[in-house]
Design a protein around this motif. Structure first.
Motif, PDB file in Angstrom:
ATOM      1  N   ASP A 155       8.928  -1.695  -5.380  1.00 58.31           N
ATOM      2  CA  ASP A 155       8.560  -3.030  -4.955  1.00 58.31           C
ATOM      3  C   ASP A 155       7.982  -2.847  -3.480  1.00 58.31           C
ATOM      4  O   ASP A 155       8.005  -3.953  -2.725  1.00 58.31           O
ATOM      5  N   SER A 156       7.688  -1.442  -3.158  1.00 58.94           N
ATOM      6  CA  SER A 156       6.859  -1.410  -1.996  1.00 58.94           C
ATOM      7  C   SER A 156       5.469  -0.600  -1.751  1.00 58.94           C
ATOM      8  O   SER A 156       5.252  -0.070  -2.956  1.00 58.94           O
ATOM      9  N   PHE A 157       4.747  -0.551  -0.947  1.00 58.51           N
ATOM     10  CA  PHE A 157       3.840   0.482  -0.594  1.00 58.51           C
ATOM     11  C   PHE A 157       4.091   1.456   0.512  1.00 58.51           C
ATOM     12  O   PHE A 157       4.622   0.584   1.531  1.00 58.51           O
ATOM     13  N   VAL A 158       3.664   2.577   0.341  1.00 55.00           N
ATOM     14  CA  VAL A 158       4.046   3.614   1.400  1.00 55.00           C
ATOM     15  C   VAL A 158       2.716   3.963   2.186  1.00 55.00           C
ATOM     16  O   VAL A 158       1.604   4.460   1.497  1.00 55.00           O
ATOM     17  N   ILE A 159       2.651   3.758   3.324  1.00 51.31           N
ATOM     18  CA  ILE A 159       1.242   3.878   4.105  1.00 51.31           C
ATOM     19  C   ILE A 159       1.336   5.294   4.802  1.00 51.31           C
ATOM     20  O   ILE A 159       2.340   5.588   5.443  1.00 51.31           O
ATOM     21  N   ASN A 160       0.394   5.957   4.927  1.00 48.02           N
ATOM     22  CA  ASN A 160       0.109   7.181   5.368  1.00 48.02           C
ATOM     23  C   ASN A 160      -1.356   7.209   6.225  1.00 48.02           C
ATOM     24  O   ASN A 160      -2.345   6.858   5.235  1.00 48.02           O
ATOM     25  N   GLY A 161      -1.516   7.538   7.341  1.00 47.39           N
ATOM     26  CA  GLY A 161      -2.863   7.499   8.084  1.00 47.39           C
ATOM     27  C   GLY A 161      -2.649   7.048   9.484  1.00 47.39           C
ATOM     28  O   GLY A 161      -1.669   6.898  10.053  1.00 47.39           O
ATOM     29  N   SER A 162      -3.963   6.966  10.161  1.00 44.81           N
ATOM     30  CA  SER A 162      -3.667   6.222  11.502  1.00 44.81           C
ATOM     31  C   SER A 162      -4.871   5.383  11.591  1.00 44.81           C
ATOM     32  O   SER A 162      -6.092   5.510  10.865  1.00 44.81           O
ATOM     33  N   LYS A 163      -4.880   4.543  12.478  1.00 48.21           N
ATOM     34  CA  LYS A 163      -5.955   3.687  13.170  1.00 48.21           C
ATOM     35  C   LYS A 163      -6.064   3.870  14.739  1.00 48.21           C
ATOM     36  O   LYS A 163      -5.052   4.074  15.496  1.00 48.21           O
ATOM     37  N   MET A 164      -7.261   3.655  14.873  1.00 50.30           N
ATOM     38  CA  MET A 164      -7.842   4.256  16.087  1.00 50.30           C
ATOM     39  C   MET A 164      -8.214   2.811  17.089  1.00 50.30           C
ATOM     40  O   MET A 164      -9.012   2.020  16.185  1.00 50.30           O
ATOM     41  N   TRP A 165      -8.308   2.794  18.122  1.00 45.72           N
ATOM     42  CA  TRP A 165      -8.498   1.682  19.131  1.00 45.72           C
ATOM     43  C   TRP A 165      -8.409   0.313  18.681  1.00 45.72           C
ATOM     44  O   TRP A 165      -9.330  -0.557  18.589  1.00 45.72           O
ATOM     45  N   ASN A 189       4.645   8.085   6.064  1.00 44.81           N
ATOM     46  CA  ASN A 189       5.584   7.418   5.000  1.00 44.81           C
ATOM     47  C   ASN A 189       6.217   6.133   5.498  1.00 44.81           C
ATOM     48  O   ASN A 189       7.316   5.872   5.459  1.00 44.81           O
ATOM     49  N   CYS A 190       5.042   5.216   6.113  1.00 39.97           N
ATOM     50  CA  CYS A 190       5.701   3.755   6.311  1.00 39.97           C
ATOM     51  C   CYS A 190       5.976   2.786   5.287  1.00 39.97           C
ATOM     52  O   CYS A 190       4.747   2.423   4.636  1.00 39.97           O
ATOM     53  N   ARG A 191       7.152   2.403   4.937  1.00 45.05           N
ATOM     54  CA  ARG A 191       7.160   1.733   3.623  1.00 45.05           C
ATOM     55  C   ARG A 191       7.078   0.129   4.107  1.00 45.05           C
ATOM     56  O   ARG A 191       7.692  -0.472   4.985  1.00 45.05           O
ATOM     57  N   VAL A 192       6.077  -0.449   3.396  1.00 45.81           N
ATOM     58  CA  VAL A 192       5.864  -1.725   3.579  1.00 45.81           C
ATOM     59  C   VAL A 192       6.190  -2.710   2.272  1.00 45.81           C
ATOM     60  O   VAL A 192       5.622  -2.350   1.140  1.00 45.81           O
ATOM     61  N   PRO A 193       6.873  -3.708   2.351  1.00 45.67           N
ATOM     62  CA  PRO A 193       7.420  -4.347   1.083  1.00 45.67           C
ATOM     63  C   PRO A 193       5.997  -5.051   0.343  1.00 45.67           C
ATOM     64  O   PRO A 193       5.224  -5.337   1.154  1.00 45.67           O
ATOM     65  N   ARG A 194       6.168  -5.101  -0.805  1.00 48.61           N
ATOM     66  CA  ARG A 194       4.991  -5.741  -1.809  1.00 48.61           C
ATOM     67  C   ARG A 194       4.532  -7.255  -1.337  1.00 48.61           C
ATOM     68  O   ARG A 194       3.332  -7.571  -1.365  1.00 48.61           O
ATOM     69  N   GLU A 195       5.680  -7.891  -0.938  1.00 48.49           N
ATOM     70  CA  GLU A 195       5.582  -8.964  -0.428  1.00 48.49           C
ATOM     71  C   GLU A 195       4.444  -9.439   0.738  1.00 48.49           C
ATOM     72  O   GLU A 195       4.073 -10.372   1.380  1.00 48.49           O
ATOM     73  N   ASN A 196       4.408  -8.089   1.545  1.00 46.36           N
ATOM     74  CA  ASN A 196       3.523  -8.090   2.656  1.00 46.36           C
ATOM     75  C   ASN A 196       1.930  -8.040   2.445  1.00 46.36           C
ATOM     76  O   ASN A 196       0.963  -7.982   3.327  1.00 46.36           O
ATOM     77  N   LEU A 197       1.728  -7.732   1.075  1.00 44.37           N
ATOM     78  CA  LEU A 197       0.144  -7.800   0.842  1.00 44.37           C
ATOM     79  C   LEU A 197      -0.520  -9.007   0.998  1.00 44.37           C
ATOM     80  O   LEU A 197       0.027 -10.160   0.770  1.00 44.37           O
ATOM     81  N   VAL A 198      -1.444  -9.023   1.809  1.00 43.24           N
ATOM     82  CA  VAL A 198      -2.291 -10.251   2.149  1.00 43.24           C
ATOM     83  C   VAL A 198      -3.360 -10.149   0.730  1.00 43.24           C
ATOM     84  O   VAL A 198      -4.408  -9.535   0.869  1.00 43.24           O
ATOM     85  N   GLY A 199      -3.697 -11.684   0.318  1.00 48.54           N
ATOM     86  CA  GLY A 199      -4.499 -11.668  -0.995  1.00 48.54           C
ATOM     87  C   GLY A 199      -4.083 -10.655  -1.986  1.00 48.54           C
ATOM     88  O   GLY A 199      -3.112 -10.388  -2.176  1.00 48.54           O
ATOM     89  N   LYS A 200      -5.195 -10.221  -2.614  1.00 53.70           N
ATOM     90  CA  LYS A 200      -4.737  -9.596  -3.933  1.00 53.70           C
ATOM     91  C   LYS A 200      -5.111  -7.928  -3.458  1.00 53.70           C
ATOM     92  O   LYS A 200      -5.813  -7.775  -2.809  1.00 53.70           O
TER      93      LYS A 200
END
Ligand SMILES: Cc1cc2nc3c(=O)[nH]c(=O)nc-3n(C[C@H](O)[C@H](O)[C@H](O)COP(=O)(O)OP(=O)(O)OC[C@H]3O[C@@H](n4cnc5c(N)ncnc54)[C@H](O)[C@@H]3O)c2cc1C
Length: 389
Positions: free
Chosen positions: A146-156, A218-229
């Motif tokens: 029921d979630s998504f696991v995010i890996n990576g980084s955002k800059m600026w 490995n940042c776990r985000v609940p599926r309900e946090n998806l914006v749009g499709k």
């Protein structure tokens, strides 16, 4: 066609100008010098309703519209360009994206709190290896129950060091071709395990606006946090830029206006060869160029905002407004520094700060190369940005 501001828009301009003169101008030089982020000023701006102009009353906005938003940004940025960032993170990109694409639950949870600055927002697209080329982002979100696991980084990322919540763009399908179809948008919160933030210090300008990196392990985000499709993220990001460019163009017009104000003041004070320096025609030419360019940029800005107020997609118009305003602003800042002679190179006068701040407008929200490309491809008929209205 009507070029008159409404009584409401004039009142908003008076309110924002008054606020800028009383609350911002007395401290801007010291804050810029000490790189101080003034949370109190931003909170007061929220109390004045400055971030909610383009939002419906249901979500705590004033429904005054995008032209009113542009007028407010112009006045605030004229006093301090660092404060311009908040008009995206607390208005036209982060909460507006949730308003335009989010579920009712997401809107209720975040929109009002963001425009009131009860939460500080982010809008995170750029990565260490992908800025202009948004489709090439590498941060991934992998589905797991029921979630998504995010890996990576955002800059600026503006507001990253002070963020509470915001939107982040990630690859949910890294193999799909064309690659922009594999991008999705999620809401993240600072408390989520696996999300860390790092401040980027010592920027060239915009010293009072916190900027940083977001690092996801490995940042776990609940599926309900998806914006749009799922897979709709690129469209959402491009749509957010249509609005974000209104705010950026307004900031650039404000900085250009500040360059005009300072140059006119100095031209009337400083003397050389027994004359006020404003009497030299070469300086007059610069003043004329700055005034005409800034007025042209302002009209393009109001046109893009007018289309947004009338719910017309304004990709081409907001891109043209952003392009002309940012180029005008950099040119005006260069002329202002020249008019100030040696003092233009000193922190004793505001034009050095205006020059450092102006340059960012050519980079953020689509660099001048990218905006040129969008305008040219539309003109050539190869990739339409304009819609008929
Ligand atoms: C202070 C600050 C705040 C920022 N805030 C945010 C934020 O809140 N959220 C966010 O997501 N990003 C943010 N950014 C990032 C900003 O949007 C990017 O820096 C910008 O999009 C350019 O990307 P880049 O730096 O990767 O440059 P690149 O994409 O690597 O471009 C480098 C140069 O190549 C040129 N170029 C690239 N592609 C082309 C092409 N196809 N044709 C012609 N020229 C090209 C560019 O114009 C530029 O001159 C911020 C940046 C700064 C400096």
């Amino acid at each position: 066609m009507n070029f008159f501001l409404t009584e409401e828009q004039k009142a908003v301009r008076r309110l924002a100008r008054d606020f800028a003169e009383k609350e911002i101008l007395p401290v801007v030089a010291e804050d810029d010098c000490s790189h101080r982020f003034q949370r109190e000023i931003v909170l007061k701006m929220a109390d004045h309703g400055f971030f909610g102009a383009a939002f419906p009353e249901k979500y705590g906005g004033s429904n005054l519209g995008f032209i009113a938003h542009a007028i407010i940004v112009e006045e605030i940025s004229r006093a301090e360009s660092s404060l311009r960032h908040f008009f995206n993170m607390q208005a036209l990109t982060c909460p507006l994206t949730i308003l335009n694409w989010g579920t009712e639950k997401q809107k209720e949870k975040y929109v009002q709190k963001l425009i009131r600055c009860e939460l500080f927002g982010v809008n995170a697209m750029t990565e260490p290896n992908a800025g202009s080329d948004v489709a090439s982002i590498q941060t991934t979100a992998t589905e797991d129950g029921d979630s998504f696991v995010i890996n990576g980084s955002k800059m600026w990322i503006s507001n990253a060091p002070i963020m509470d919540a915001g939107v982040v763009y990630v690859k949910t399908d890294p193999r799909i071709v064309p690659k922009h179809k594999g991008i999705s948008c999620f809401i993240v919160e600072k408390e989520m395990a696996g999300l860390t933030r790092k401040e980027i210090k010592d920027k060239l300008g915009h010293h009072c606006a916190p900027t940083g990196e977001l690092i996801f392990v490995n940042c776990r985000v609940p599926r309900e946090n998806l914006v749009g499709k799922l897979g709709q993220g690129f469209n959402i990001a491009m749509n957010a830029l249509d609005y974000g460019r209104i705010s950026v163009a307004a900031g650039a017009v404000g900085v250009a206006q500040a360059c005009i104000d300072e140059s006119i003041r100095y031209c009337n004070e400083r003397e050389a060869f027994g004359k006020k320096i404003g009497e030299f025609q070469m300086n007059q030419q610069k003043i004329a160029d700055m005034i005409a360019g800034t007025e042209a940029a302002r009209i393009l800005l109001y046109k893009a905002a007018f289309l947004a107020d009338n719910k017309v997609r304004n990709t081409l118009e907001s891109t043209i407004a952003k392009h002309v305003a940012s180029e005008t602003c950099v040119r005006a800042a260069r002329f202002a520094v020249e008019i100030f002679g040696g003092y233009g190179y000193s922190e004793e006068y505001p034009v050095a700060r205006l020059y450092r701040d102006a340059i960012l407008y050519q980079t953020g929200e689509g660099s001048s190369n990218i905006t040129s490309m969008i305008i040219a491809l539309d003109g050539l008929g190869w990739k339409r940005a304009k819609v008929d209205y």
